[in-house]
Scaffold this motif. Structure first.
Motif, PDB file in Angstrom:
ATOM      1  N   ILE A  73       3.442   1.855  -7.809  1.00 32.91           N
ATOM      2  CA  ILE A  73       3.433   3.204  -8.374  1.00 32.91           C
ATOM      3  C   ILE A  73       2.090   3.494  -9.043  1.00 32.91           C
ATOM      4  O   ILE A  73       1.612   4.633  -9.027  1.00 32.91           O
TER       5      ILE A  73
ATOM      6  N   ALA B 291      11.557   0.600 -10.440  1.00 32.40           N
ATOM      7  CA  ALA B 291      10.270  -0.082 -10.264  1.00 32.40           C
ATOM      8  C   ALA B 291      10.209  -1.356 -11.109  1.00 32.40           C
ATOM      9  O   ALA B 291       9.746  -2.399 -10.638  1.00 32.40           O
TER      10      ALA B 291
ATOM     11  N   ASP C 262       8.802   9.370 -17.948  1.00 32.00           N
ATOM     12  CA  ASP C 262       9.157   8.389 -16.919  1.00 32.00           C
ATOM     13  C   ASP C 262      10.363   7.545 -17.324  1.00 32.00           C
ATOM     14  O   ASP C 262      11.179   7.180 -16.463  1.00 32.00           O
TER      15      ASP C 262
ATOM     16  N   TYR D  67       2.314   3.574 -16.234  1.00 27.93           N
ATOM     17  CA  TYR D  67       2.850   2.371 -15.585  1.00 27.93           C
ATOM     18  C   TYR D  67       1.974   1.154 -15.862  1.00 27.93           C
ATOM     19  O   TYR D  67       2.471   0.025 -15.876  1.00 27.93           O
TER      20      TYR D  67
ATOM     21  N   TYR E 161      11.709   4.885 -12.628  1.00 23.98           N
ATOM     22  CA  TYR E 161      10.989   4.013 -13.557  1.00 23.98           C
ATOM     23  C   TYR E 161      11.683   2.658 -13.665  1.00 23.98           C
ATOM     24  O   TYR E 161      11.054   1.599 -13.535  1.00 23.98           O
TER      25      TYR E 161
ATOM     26  N   ASN F 253       0.212   9.292 -15.178  1.00 24.58           N
ATOM     27  CA  ASN F 253       1.347   8.484 -14.720  1.00 24.58           C
ATOM     28  C   ASN F 253       0.908   7.067 -14.389  1.00 24.58           C
ATOM     29  O   ASN F 253       1.634   6.100 -14.660  1.00 24.58           O
TER      30      ASN F 253
ATOM     31  N   THR G 152      -0.150   4.539  -6.064  1.00 27.19           N
ATOM     32  CA  THR G 152       0.200   5.844  -5.512  1.00 27.19           C
ATOM     33  C   THR G 152      -0.107   6.967  -6.503  1.00 27.19           C
ATOM     34  O   THR G 152      -0.502   8.071  -6.095  1.00 27.19           O
ATOM     35  N   SER G 153       0.039   6.701  -7.796  1.00 26.66           N
ATOM     36  CA  SER G 153      -0.281   7.721  -8.805  1.00 26.66           C
ATOM     37  C   SER G 153      -1.775   8.011  -8.819  1.00 26.66           C
ATOM     38  O   SER G 153      -2.195   9.175  -8.940  1.00 26.66           O
TER      39      SER G 153
END
Length: 271
Positions: A223, A73, A64, A239, A70, A235, A226-227
């Motif tokens: 993120i 974000a 990432d 994050y 990345y 992922n 959503t991951s």
């Protein structure tokens, strides 16, 4: 004839050695957490969707870091967090110093300040979404509301920390209000104000990420959600680890600024 015995020499541990030992303990605890995490993964205590392996998360994080998404974000998260924090400092600290200097003003604002500090700012998120929509500005406003009242109260506390003897001396010599504010109130309030800024800086990042998790505003928190929805838990954990690093970095920077601005104080053992 009397014999005098010299007192035993006291040994002091160098501050560098103390810091090195503290760092070793912290790294040791972090390694222990990773070991427990690895063992839990090897024993298959939980599914990989719920708890990916640490080496998988590290591999995902390295991947990432090399992508533009990345850093975008992170920029989205910090933009709102720091923007809301700076506005909260610009409003909360001066207002707290002024109201804290005068007891009548401090008593008049006490109920509102305490209510604002205790109110869960996430509770007004639906209203903010209706008024401002899912935008970075909305997120910055929420961060501002979360930080301004704690900063105001810390500034009031610092302004009230002027001792009665000093305050009476200043009044006896008829020193002007502006000079009293600069030479007496500000130095006395500086430790409390900087502590409040350090705490608010970490709070700003946490609130910014929290808003991103609960809404569709872009950033690290969005993120993560959503991951998880895409069943890409590695992922998501990458994050989540990034969010922790952001909070840690902001705290360390605030501590460094605080130590430089309060260099006139006696050193303490706190890291």
């Amino acid at each position: 004839m009397t014999t005098t015995v010299d007192p035993a020499p006291t040994t002091t541990v160098p501050r560098r050695g103390v810091r090195g030992g503290r760092l070793a303990l912290q790294l040791g605890f972090f390694a222990s957490v990773l070991a427990v995490w690895s063992i839990a993964r090897l024993l298959d205590v939980m599914t990989t969707d719920a708890l990916p392996a640490p080496w998988t998360v590290l591999q995902r994080l390295i991947g990432d870091v090399t992508t533009a998404a990345y850093w975008t974000a992170i920029a989205n998260t910090l933009q709102s967090a720091l923007g809301g924090l700076f506005v909260a400092i610009a409003i909360g600290v001066p207002l707290g110093l002024v109201t804290g200097t005068y007891s009548f003003a401090e008593r008049s604002t006490r109920v509102v300040a305490e209510f604002g500090r205790s109110f869960p700012v996430i509770a007004i998120l639906p209203v903010m979404l209706l008024v401002m929509g899912t935008s970075l500005t909305m997120k910055g406003v929420v961060v501002f509301l979360a930080c301004v009242f704690p900063l105001l109260i810390q500034a009031q506390y610092g302004a009230r920390s002027v001792s009665a003897a000093i305050d009476e001396t200043v009044r006896s010599y008829r020193i002007g209000r502006w000079l009293r504010f600069r030479k007496v109130v500000l130095p006395a309030a500086a430790p409390s104000v900087l502590t409040g800024i350090r705490i608010a800086a970490t709070m700003a990042v946490l609130v910014s990420i929290g808003v991103e998790i609960l809404t569709t505003v872009p950033g690290v928190g969005h993120i993560v959600v959503t991951s998880q929805q895409d069943k890409n838990s590695a992922n998501a954990f990458a994050y989540i680890f990034t969010a922790g690093l952001l909070g840690f970095a902001i705290t360390k920077i605030a501590q460094w600024v605080e130590s430089r601005m309060l260099a006139w104080r006696p050193p303490t053992d706190a890291s």
